[in-house]
Design an enzyme around this catalytic site. Structure first.
Site, PDB file in Angstrom:
ATOM      1  N   SER A  26       0.826  -1.207   0.000  1.00  0.00           N
ATOM      2  CA  SER A  26       0.000   0.000   0.000  1.00  0.00           C
ATOM      3  C   SER A  26       0.863   1.260   0.000  1.00  0.00           C
ATOM      4  CB  SER A  26      -0.941   0.011   1.207  1.00  0.00           C
ATOM      5  OG  SER A  26      -0.227   0.085   2.421  1.00  0.00           O
ATOM      6  N   ALA A 105     -14.605   1.542  -3.467  1.00  0.00           N
ATOM      7  CA  ALA A 105     -15.778   1.458  -4.338  1.00  0.00           C
ATOM      8  C   ALA A 105     -16.125  -0.017  -4.443  1.00  0.00           C
ATOM      9  CB  ALA A 105     -15.505   2.046  -5.724  1.00  0.00           C
ATOM     10  N   TYR A 167     -12.361   2.717 -14.272  1.00  0.00           N
ATOM     11  CA  TYR A 167     -12.162   3.363 -12.968  1.00  0.00           C
ATOM     12  C   TYR A 167     -13.491   3.869 -12.403  1.00  0.00           C
ATOM     13  CZ  TYR A 167      -9.174   5.501  -9.426  1.00  0.00           C
ATOM     14  OH  TYR A 167      -8.540   5.825  -8.247  1.00  0.00           O
ATOM     15  N   LYS A 174     -12.615  10.403  -6.575  1.00  0.00           N
ATOM     16  CA  LYS A 174     -11.340  11.119  -6.541  1.00  0.00           C
ATOM     17  C   LYS A 174     -11.514  12.578  -6.958  1.00  0.00           C
ATOM     18  CE  LYS A 174      -8.500   7.842  -5.201  1.00  0.00           C
ATOM     19  NZ  LYS A 174      -7.893   7.900  -3.841  1.00  0.00           N
TER      20      LYS A 174
END
Length: 267
Positions: A26, A105, A167, A174
């Site tokens: 990450s 999401a 996306y 975002k």
């Protein structure tokens, strides 16, 4: 002089709080390593028991990792957020850097047509990916004031500026996140609190692998980005270190692209 020797001690004595460390790949972990190695005392949050085990293993790898404060936090819970900042206040007394690397999401909302996004999927993505920054910033202000100011850093992606295939909902979240950065920067600047975002290029993280066709994106970026390569998490960590230090004292409300230059291209 090596990069490592030139940044050691850059944030010595400062206190940082990092949200979003879930696993070794990450970006939040890359940032945590960079800040820790340069002298910052850290608190790191985790969401689940599984993430706690991963976080503890990672922290154990750090030199002096025993000083890192590990705290549970689900950013959809006001109670847990309050508990985190209460613990940081009690045990650290101040805050100089807040890192927000939280996004979500539903998998089904990253596939197919964007118009098929569910109402619940839309709302949960906005709450976790964008509103959480606002919720964290609000609690952080008193601790920043104890330090005479500070730096808030969040992670975004080019999909918040332009359409990236598959996306979908994350791109919309975002975009919302980036506007939150600007509004927070405008409000908090008088308190000497800076708010900036890092728009990172694609990196092989677990969350990124949830985007359909991610491997193709990596290949295309490597072939077309001006630097003709993909980025490494350590480069995002170095940028976060810069934003946490006095070297960036005149910057706020910015989105810094760390993507090998891809964002300047028209395709």
């Amino acid at each position: 002089m090596s990069m490592q020797s030139s940044v050691e001690g850059l944030v010595e004595g400062k206190v940082g709080l990092v949200f979003g460390v879930a696993h070794k790949s990450s970006l939040a972990w890359a940032i945590a390593q960079s800040l820790h190695d340069s002298g910052m005392r850290l608190a790191i949050t985790y969401q689940s028991e599984r993430q706690e085990r991963n976080a503890r293993k990672l922290v154990d790898e750090l030199e002096g990792g025993g000083s890192v404060l590990l705290l549970p936090c689900d950013v959809t819970s006001d109670e847990q957020i309050d508990d985190v900042f209460s613990r940081v206040k009690d045990e650290m007394g101040r805050l100089d850097t807040l890192v927000h690397s939280v996004a979500f999401a539903n998998r089904e909302d990253l596939m197919g047509g964007f118009s098929e996004t569910s109402r619940d999927g839309f709302l949960v993505s906005q709450e976790i990916s964008a509103f959480s920054l606002v919720a964290l910033a609000r609690r952080a202000v008193p601790l920043f004031e104890e330090a005479g100011g500070g730096s808030i850093i969040t992670l975004t992606y080019l999909g918040g500026e332009r359409v990236i295939r598959n996306y979908n909902m994350m791109g919309v979240s975002k975009a919302s996140l980036e506007m939150c950065v600007r509004y927070l920067a405008a409000e908090l600047g008088e308190k000497n609190i800076r708010v900036n975002a890092i728009s990172a290029g694609p990196v092989k993280t677990l969350s990124a692998r949830g985007v359909s066709g991610f491997t193709d994106i990596l290949g295309f970026m490597q072939e077309t980005a001006p630097l003709r390569r993909n980025i490494d998490g350590s480069e995002v960590g170095a940028t976060a270190l810069y934003l946490s230090s006095g070297l960036s004292s005149g910057m706020t409300g910015e989105v810094l692209h760390v993507d090998a230059g891809y964002h300047i291209l028209g395709y």
